[in-house]
Design a protein around this motif. Structure first.
Motif, PDB file in Angstrom:
ATOM      1  N   GLY A 222      74.462  27.213  -4.557  1.00 48.89           N
ATOM      2  CA  GLY A 222      75.023  28.219  -5.459  1.00 48.89           C
ATOM      3  C   GLY A 222      75.717  27.594  -6.656  1.00 48.89           C
ATOM      4  O   GLY A 222      76.926  27.419  -6.659  1.00 48.89           O
ATOM      5  N   LEU A 223      74.943  27.230  -7.650  1.00 50.54           N
ATOM      6  CA  LEU A 223      75.528  26.614  -8.849  1.00 50.54           C
ATOM      7  C   LEU A 223      75.665  27.654  -9.954  1.00 50.54           C
ATOM      8  O   LEU A 223      74.887  28.603 -10.006  1.00 50.54           O
ATOM      9  CB  LEU A 223      74.645  25.461  -9.328  1.00 50.54           C
ATOM     10  N   PRO A 224      76.636  27.463 -10.843  1.00 50.29           N
ATOM     11  CA  PRO A 224      76.864  28.488 -11.867  1.00 50.29           C
ATOM     12  C   PRO A 224      75.743  28.592 -12.902  1.00 50.29           C
ATOM     13  O   PRO A 224      75.434  29.684 -13.358  1.00 50.29           O
ATOM     14  CB  PRO A 224      78.169  28.064 -12.524  1.00 50.29           C
TER      15      PRO A 224
ATOM     16  N   ASP B  81      80.211  23.385  -7.455  1.00 46.24           N
ATOM     17  CA  ASP B  81      81.109  23.912  -8.472  1.00 46.24           C
ATOM     18  C   ASP B  81      82.506  24.163  -7.917  1.00 46.24           C
ATOM     19  O   ASP B  81      83.419  24.492  -8.663  1.00 46.24           O
ATOM     20  CB  ASP B  81      80.538  25.195  -9.065  1.00 46.24           C
TER      21      ASP B  81
ATOM     22  N   LYS C 148      77.374  25.573   5.509  1.00 46.37           N
ATOM     23  CA  LYS C 148      78.797  25.691   5.195  1.00 46.37           C
ATOM     24  C   LYS C 148      79.419  26.721   6.116  1.00 46.37           C
ATOM     25  O   LYS C 148      78.805  27.764   6.327  1.00 46.37           O
ATOM     26  CB  LYS C 148      78.959  26.205   3.758  1.00 46.37           C
ATOM     27  N   PRO C 149      80.587  26.614   6.609  1.00 42.25           N
ATOM     28  CA  PRO C 149      81.396  25.377   6.536  1.00 42.25           C
ATOM     29  C   PRO C 149      80.913  24.351   7.559  1.00 42.25           C
ATOM     30  O   PRO C 149      80.330  24.729   8.565  1.00 42.25           O
ATOM     31  CB  PRO C 149      82.799  25.870   6.883  1.00 42.25           C
ATOM     32  N   PHE C 150      81.146  23.086   7.287  1.00 42.91           N
ATOM     33  CA  PHE C 150      80.589  22.039   8.153  1.00 42.91           C
ATOM     34  C   PHE C 150      81.651  20.993   8.461  1.00 42.91           C
ATOM     35  O   PHE C 150      82.639  20.830   7.724  1.00 42.91           O
ATOM     36  CB  PHE C 150      79.406  21.370   7.469  1.00 42.91           C
TER      37      PHE C 150
ATOM     38  N   LEU D 256      87.267  28.110   3.911  1.00 39.82           N
ATOM     39  CA  LEU D 256      87.046  27.635   5.281  1.00 39.82           C
ATOM     40  C   LEU D 256      86.343  26.285   5.271  1.00 39.82           C
ATOM     41  O   LEU D 256      86.668  25.392   6.059  1.00 39.82           O
ATOM     42  CB  LEU D 256      86.208  28.647   6.068  1.00 39.82           C
ATOM     43  N   ALA D 257      85.370  26.140   4.351  1.00 37.82           N
ATOM     44  CA  ALA D 257      84.657  24.863   4.246  1.00 37.82           C
ATOM     45  C   ALA D 257      85.645  23.755   3.900  1.00 37.82           C
ATOM     46  O   ALA D 257      85.592  22.653   4.462  1.00 37.82           O
ATOM     47  CB  ALA D 257      83.563  24.951   3.197  1.00 37.82           C
TER      48      ALA D 257
ATOM     49  N   ARG E  60      84.141  31.749   3.017  1.00 40.70           N
ATOM     50  CA  ARG E  60      83.492  30.522   3.435  1.00 40.70           C
ATOM     51  C   ARG E  60      84.004  29.310   2.666  1.00 40.70           C
ATOM     52  O   ARG E  60      84.192  28.243   3.253  1.00 40.70           O
ATOM     53  CB  ARG E  60      81.980  30.643   3.264  1.00 40.70           C
TER      54      ARG E  60
ATOM     55  N   GLY F 221      78.827  33.785 -16.568  1.00 36.98           N
ATOM     56  CA  GLY F 221      78.285  32.477 -16.238  1.00 36.98           C
ATOM     57  C   GLY F 221      79.153  31.737 -15.255  1.00 36.98           C
ATOM     58  O   GLY F 221      79.040  30.533 -15.082  1.00 36.98           O
ATOM     59  N   MET F 222      80.031  32.462 -14.593  1.00 36.03           N
ATOM     60  CA  MET F 222      80.844  31.814 -13.577  1.00 36.03           C
ATOM     61  C   MET F 222      80.060  31.819 -12.275  1.00 36.03           C
ATOM     62  O   MET F 222      79.191  32.638 -12.060  1.00 36.03           O
ATOM     63  CB  MET F 222      82.147  32.591 -13.368  1.00 36.03           C
ATOM     64  N   ALA F 223      80.393  30.892 -11.405  1.00 36.72           N
ATOM     65  CA  ALA F 223      79.769  30.913 -10.088  1.00 36.72           C
ATOM     66  C   ALA F 223      80.292  32.138  -9.375  1.00 36.72           C
ATOM     67  O   ALA F 223      81.318  32.698  -9.740  1.00 36.72           O
ATOM     68  CB  ALA F 223      80.155  29.663  -9.325  1.00 36.72           C
TER      69      ALA F 223
ATOM     70  N   ALA G 121      74.722  28.330   2.687  1.00 36.81           N
ATOM     71  CA  ALA G 121      75.404  29.313   3.528  1.00 36.81           C
ATOM     72  C   ALA G 121      74.484  29.711   4.673  1.00 36.81           C
ATOM     73  O   ALA G 121      73.270  29.750   4.505  1.00 36.81           O
ATOM     74  CB  ALA G 121      75.760  30.532   2.688  1.00 36.81           C
ATOM     75  N   ARG G 122      75.095  30.026   5.812  1.00 36.90           N
ATOM     76  CA  ARG G 122      74.299  30.376   6.982  1.00 36.90           C
ATOM     77  C   ARG G 122      73.471  31.639   6.762  1.00 36.90           C
ATOM     78  O   ARG G 122      72.382  31.778   7.289  1.00 36.90           O
ATOM     79  CB  ARG G 122      75.235  30.661   8.162  1.00 36.90           C
ATOM     80  N   ASP G 123      74.018  32.544   5.964  1.00 44.27           N
ATOM     81  CA  ASP G 123      73.322  33.820   5.823  1.00 44.27           C
ATOM     82  C   ASP G 123      72.208  33.754   4.775  1.00 44.27           C
ATOM     83  O   ASP G 123      71.570  34.746   4.493  1.00 44.27           O
ATOM     84  CB  ASP G 123      74.328  34.916   5.451  1.00 44.27           C
ATOM     85  N   ARG G 124      71.987  32.592   4.193  1.00 45.04           N
ATOM     86  CA  ARG G 124      70.925  32.517   3.174  1.00 45.04           C
ATOM     87  C   ARG G 124      69.773  31.660   3.675  1.00 45.04           C
ATOM     88  O   ARG G 124      69.378  30.677   3.059  1.00 45.04           O
ATOM     89  CB  ARG G 124      71.475  31.950   1.887  1.00 45.04           C
TER      90      ARG G 124
ATOM     91  N   LEU H 219      87.876  23.069   7.035  1.00 44.64           N
ATOM     92  CA  LEU H 219      87.107  22.393   8.079  1.00 44.64           C
ATOM     93  C   LEU H 219      86.771  20.964   7.653  1.00 44.64           C
ATOM     94  O   LEU H 219      86.920  20.014   8.430  1.00 44.64           O
ATOM     95  CB  LEU H 219      85.836  23.188   8.379  1.00 44.64           C
TER      96      LEU H 219
END
Lengths: 897, 231
Positions: free
Chosen positions: B57-59, B12, B104-106, A682-683, A679, A845-847, B83-86, A686
């Motif tokens: 979704g932040l670290p 992030d 996302k994505p948008f 892709l984001a 995603r 602590g990483m995303a 995200a669409r699935d959340r 896009l």
């Protein structure tokens, strides 16, 4: 009868009705004597039923060649009989399997009390009928009153004929309908005279006076009374079932105590009659000492009496174990709220009787608020007081006992002499008393008697004038002998009893401890197989008989464990095992089902059903039989085993469920990470593309170019991910094909680092290689991918400020490539797992970003291993932090591609 | 808008910043950046942006937590990137006080439209609109009157409360839970079937074509939104 709409139906009555649901109905045509026309009446009724459209089959009807009876059979479906070999000739028997197979609505099976030829499935016909009823088939049968178990001895008393074929009262009481076929004695005698009566029972025929008018009157009265009682109880049951207030049992409870003597069966029957009379339930018990010296025959009698009680419908049949008969019995009676106790009078000598020490006497003295019935035997088997004392052969142990007794007496002579020399003692015999007492306590009665006689002789010889002669001058000198003997008998009895109790307590403690240990051992076993193995070994050790456990497998039972090892059982034995498993009841030796089989099978019952069957070899030709205590032990072991098996099965199911959950979790993690990883690029693509489309007029050229290059970079990123996924699939499938080429490692490493930087890596990079590093024989594309992943990993987890060192050198015949960062490092417990699929450094602590989906290092490992190399990781390599991943690839010197 | 609105982008992923920055600038926004939750909180406090674009979704701190803490002292409009699935996470974010969301994505155009709506809504909140006009329907919240093509529309009290709530937050997604809690009371937070019935009735009364609604829009699985009003 409306059951549901009436109030206050007794639960027991409803339960009884519910139990009958789905079961066939039993109708018994009851007669007072042979020849009253039971079969005739049954066939007549069957014809009527057949005309009314009922599907009637005649399983077996004994016409004894009587014309009028045979005529009734015409037009009815008659099932063929089966031939069973019995003592060298073929006997016609009722074919149970055929009947079960054709499943008529109603089947007629004559002679309820008939004994089947040996080798049939059940020893008794009433058991065949039980099976038919279980299968939901209605059964009509015939029965003479003298065949009813509880009336057996009454009939014997009346007719002087012992009837061997009997039907348990419980089955009779369970019958849904009783039809009394009555014929006045005069008419019966007339028919007899006309030869119309066929008396099957040879014993009865042999005794002419069976058919005497007096007997027939008495039997008829018995039959009428019994039928009337049935009607009474039917009525009562309906009243309870219908919720009608009615007379209720007065709360009486009868306990019958079964002993090893001949009268025990009689006592049980008496108790049953008493119970019937006052409408009370009854319990049968026997009391055993762990060391009680019952002979085989006596044991057998006890077992028989208990089985009789069970068949007579006893509520409970139990073996109590204790040291004091009376105490144990009363304790149990109190526990069970018993109001009346029935015992037999015997098992005690005339002496005990005289002293009031007989069992009934003691019971009466000790009992409180309990009525005691003492049943007197018809002819008492009097045992002499000596009979109980068994002469045993002089084994080594006993001869030693006599020797020691002699030594004790000699010592007494010696001590007596010394004392007599020192002080004038009026009676030195006291010293001999000590010797006798010692022998009695230590060795039992016979060595003590021996010591008494020796003491008398010694005393007489050494201490009574004239000295050194064995003459009895005055009568009172003989007194010493009697005193010695008295002491010997009394003290040995007391000591013997104490010894017995001690031994009993010890053996009980031992048994308890062994059971406890066994239970504990079982609880530590995880596998059903090991549980089964250790159970059969334990059974064999405890009872000294071969044991076997069968588990269901598919549709059949399979021997799972056996000791001594055995993997096949005979056909008949397997049938018994299957019976025990399917019917959830014991089968084989000592039971009512297939008693000829030399194994006793007991179902292993767990809370959710049966898990298998345990069998023990007994009752065969070797004559090994289980007594009540052994049977109880065996059944306890079976119960423990069933519980352990259930537990291990549950544990296994949990493991399966857990691994399924684990797999599910891995899959979910994978999908989540894949979708997230796709995603983000892709984001970007896009977003960049839409920015360009919508705002191209407003954007400066540099921004446009950046957006375009971002589209390109991210597309490449996606491509890399797809390649990784494909590679992983191929690594997994073992389908990684190597296209080896000579690779310049320096050039490779530089390229990888440049790629990483292009991908936005901000870390500092150092590439070090030896100058004379040889080319490596490897697959260019795959090695690229492996190194990209390893470096990408360092970039991702090293942190933005990390310094990454990529190094290559030659060690022996291997090429070592290492990638080290000075980031936070990997936790020691995570280190062994970092090459596993879907492992990601979340804790850093990483995303949850990154392109690898936790696949990067797993793929690198797959690729390196495909090259015949190894990959490893160390953490905290630089000043307590950092991670280093090392690839070792064989250079394959001197080898051509 | 008398001045350039300032937007804080919290994400992030550098890739997101890379394309959002030029797009936002092209739309006359001043762009501020943050890559962690802590940084976002600090910048909202110190730089007082006009609007926040927040990735969930932040670290370091969860995005929802960021919203919760911001809402303690600021009503700055927040548009969530999710995200669409959340779905669940998205609804929670809205319940915590986020103004809108973009999946996302948008496409950048969609994000810009949402940002505009959120900003406009913020204005409305400051100066209460007495009457809202949308697709030929006039909603007078203060007088509890609704006119469709000039005709009086009869609404039940609950129907009106529902419409009024959506009108007050025109252009913004209101979650099922929020609507139920305000209109029916906190005890009915989960009775979404009420909502479906009343929304259906309302659409029958005010929509030109109730089968393809233009006024009360469904945000599938999340809630409802009133179409942008015509000012």
């Amino acid at each position: 009868m409306g059951l549901t709409d009436k109030p206050r139906a007794s639960p027991e009555a409803l339960l009884a009705l519910a139990n009958r649901e789905g079961r066939g109905r039993l109708k018994i045509f009851l007669g007072a004597a042979p020849g009253v026309g039971k079969t005739y009446a049954m066939l007549q009724a069957a014809r009527v039923a057949a005309q009314e459209g009922t599907d009637v089959a005649v399983g077996l009807a004994e016409t004894h060649g009587r014309r009028e009876t045979e005529l009734l059979l015409e037009g009815l479906r008659i099932l063929p009989r089966t031939s069973v070999p019995y003592r060298g000739r073929m006997v016609q028997e009722f074919d149970l399997d055929a009947a079960l197979k054709c499943r008529p609505e109603l089947i007629l099976v004559d002679e309820y009390a008939h004994t089947n030829a040996a080798g049939s499935r059940h020893p008794k016909r009433w058991q065949d009928i039980e099976e038919l009823l279980d299968a939901g088939i209605n059964v009509w049968t015939t029965l003479n009153i003298q065949h009813l178990e509880s009336l057996n001895d009454v009939v014997q008393r009346i007719t002087r004929v012992r009837v061997r074929e009997t039907v348990p009262d419980a089955n009779f009481d369970k019958a849904d309908e009783i039809v009394l076929v009555d014929l006045p004695p005069d008419e019966l005698l007339k028919r007899l005279a006309e030869g119309k009566v066929y008396v099957q029972d040879t014993a009865a025929r042999a005794v002419d006076n069976f058919f005497r008018p007096n007997n027939l009157v008495a039997l008829r009265e018995l039959a009428l009374r019994r039928a009337a009682a049935r009607i009474d109880s039917d009525l009562l049951e309906r009243m309870q079932g219908g919720g009608v207030e009615g007379p209720w049992a007065a709360g009486e409870r009868i306990l019958v105590c079964v002993g090893p003597d001949e009268t025990s069966s009689m006592v049980v029957r008496h108790a049953k009659r008493l119970a019937d009379m006052i409408g009370a339930p009854f319990i049968a018990v026997t009391v055993e000492w762990p060391s009680s010296r019952f002979s085989e025959k006596q044991r057998h009698r006890v077992t028989e009496a208990l089985q009789l009680a069970e068949s007579l419908g006893a509520d409970e049949v139990k073996t109590l174990v204790g040291t004091d008969l009376v105490d144990e019995l009363l304790r149990y009676a109190k526990f069970e709220n018993v109001t009346q106790i029935v015992v037999g009078r015997s098992r005690s000598s005339w002496l005990a009787e005289l002293l009031g020490r007989s069992f009934p006497h003691q019971l009466i003295r000790a009992a409180e608020d309990i009525a005691i019935h003492v049943v007197t035997p018809v002819s008492t088997e009097r045992r002499s007081v000596w009979q109980g004392l068994e002469w045993r052969s002089l084994s080594k142990k006993t001869s030693l006992a006599f020797l020691w007794s002699a030594v004790a007496v000699v010592l007494a002579i010696f001590v007596g002499r010394v004392i007599a020399a020192a002080v004038p003692l009026p009676n030195v015999s006291m010293v001999f008393l000590l010797a006798v007492f010692f022998s009695a306590v230590q060795f039992g009665i016979w060595p003590a008697v021996f010591a008494s006689v020796l003491s008398f002789l010694g005393y007489n010889f050494f201490f009574i004038a004239p000295f050194y002669t064995l003459t009895v001058a005055r009568p009172h000198e003989l007194l010493a002998l009697f005193i010695f003997l008295g002491v010997a008998v009394l003290s040995s009895a007391v000591a013997g009893r104490a010894r017995e109790q001690g031994a009993a307590a010890a053996s009980r403690a031992r048994a308890t401890r062994r059971l406890f240990e066994f239970a504990r051992r079982l609880s530590s076993l995880a596998e059903p197989q090991t549980v089964a193995d250790s159970t059969v070994a334990e059974v064999h050790r405890d009872l000294g008989l071969p044991a076997v456990i069968l588990f269901p497998q598919g549709d059949d039972l399979v021997v799972t464990a056996a000791w001594p090892p055995e993997d096949q059982l005979g056909t008949a034995t397997m049938t018994a095992a299957r019976w025990a498993f399917e019917r959830d009841e014991p089968a084989g030796a000592g039971t009512g089902t297939l008693p000829n089989v030399p194994w006793y099978f007991f179902p292993l019952r767990a809370s959710h059903g049966r898990v298998g069957v345990i069998g023990i070899a007994c009752g065969g030709k070797d004559g090994a039989e289980l007594d009540a205590e052994e049977r109880a032990l065996f059944e306890t072991l079976a119960e423990l085993t069933a519980t352990a098996l259930e537990r291990s099965q549950l544990a296994r199911e949990i493991v399966v469920a857990k691994s399924a959950t684990e797999a599910e979790k891995v899959r979910n993690t994978f999908l989540a990470s894949i979708s997230h990883d796709f995603r983000t690029p892709l984001a970007s693509i896009l977003g960049s593309a839409t920015s360009l489309i919508e705002y191209r007029a407003k954007l400066p050229d540099a921004a446009k170019l950046d957006l375009l290059s971002q589209i390109k970079d991210e597309a490449e990123h996606l491509d890399g991910m797809v390649r990784n996924l494909l590679a992983m699939t191929r690594v997994e499938a073992g389908a990684l094909e190597l296209r080896r080429d000579w690779i310049d490692v320096r050039e490779l490493l530089d390229r990888i680092v440049a790629f990483a930087k292009r991908r936005g890596a901000v870390q500092g990079f150092t590439v070090r290689t030896e100058d004379d590093l040889p080319f490596a024989p490897a697959d260019q594309t795959l090695l690229d991918q492996a190194m990209t992943n390893v470096v990408g990993n360092a970039v991702r987890y090293g942190g933005p400020d990390a310094q990454i060192v990529v190094e290559a050198r030659r060690v022996g015949d291997d090429l070592l490539i290492s990638v080290a960062d000075d980031g936070p490092g990997v936790a020691p417990d995570m280190l062994p797992h970092i090459f596993e699929k879907f492992m990601r450094g979340k804790d850093l602590g990483m995303a949850d970003g990154g392109e690898g989906a936790g696949l990067g290092l797993a793929i690198a490992k797959g690729i390196v291993e495909a090259h015949g190399g190894t990959i490893s990781a160390d953490s905290h390599v630089i000043d307590g932090h950092g991670t280093r991943v090392t690839l070792r690839l064989p250079l394959g010197t001197g080898q051509t591609l | 808008m008398n001045q350039t609105p300032r937007v804080l982008v919290v994400d992030d992923e550098t890739a997101i910043h890379r394309f959002l920055t030029p797009a936002l600038m092209a739309n006359d926004y001043a762009v501020l950046k943050a890559v962690t939750g802590a940084e976002a909180l600090k910048r909202i406090a110190t730089d007082a942006p006009d609007i926040v674009v927040l990735d969930l979704g932040l670290p370091d701190i969860d995005g929802k937590e960021v919203i919760r803490r911001v809402r303690e002292w600021s009503d700055v409009p927040i548009v969530v990137l999710s995200a669409r699935d959340r779905e669940a996470e998205k609804i929670e974010a809205l319940d915590y006080g986020a103004d809108d969301f973009v999946n996302k994505p948008f496409g950048v155009g969609e994000l810009m439209a949402r940002l505009r709506a959120a900003l406009r809504h913020r204005m409305h909140r400051r100066g209460e609109t007495p009457v809202a006009r949308v697709h030929g329907v006039e909603i007078d919240v203060a007088r509890r009157r609704v006119l469709r093509e000039g005709e009086d529309v009869k609404l039940t009290p609950k129907e009106f409360d529902l419409l009024a709530l959506l009108t007050r937050h025109a252009g913004k997604v209101i979650t099922h839970k929020q609507i139920l809690s305000v209109v029916w009371g906190p005890a009915h937070e989960h009775d979404t079937q009420y909502l479906r019935v009343y929304v259906g009735q309302l659409r029958q009364k005010i929509e030109a074509d109730p089968s393809s609604p233009a006024i009360i829009l469904t945000e599938s699985g999340v809630g409802y939104r009133l179409a942008d009003t015509e000012d």
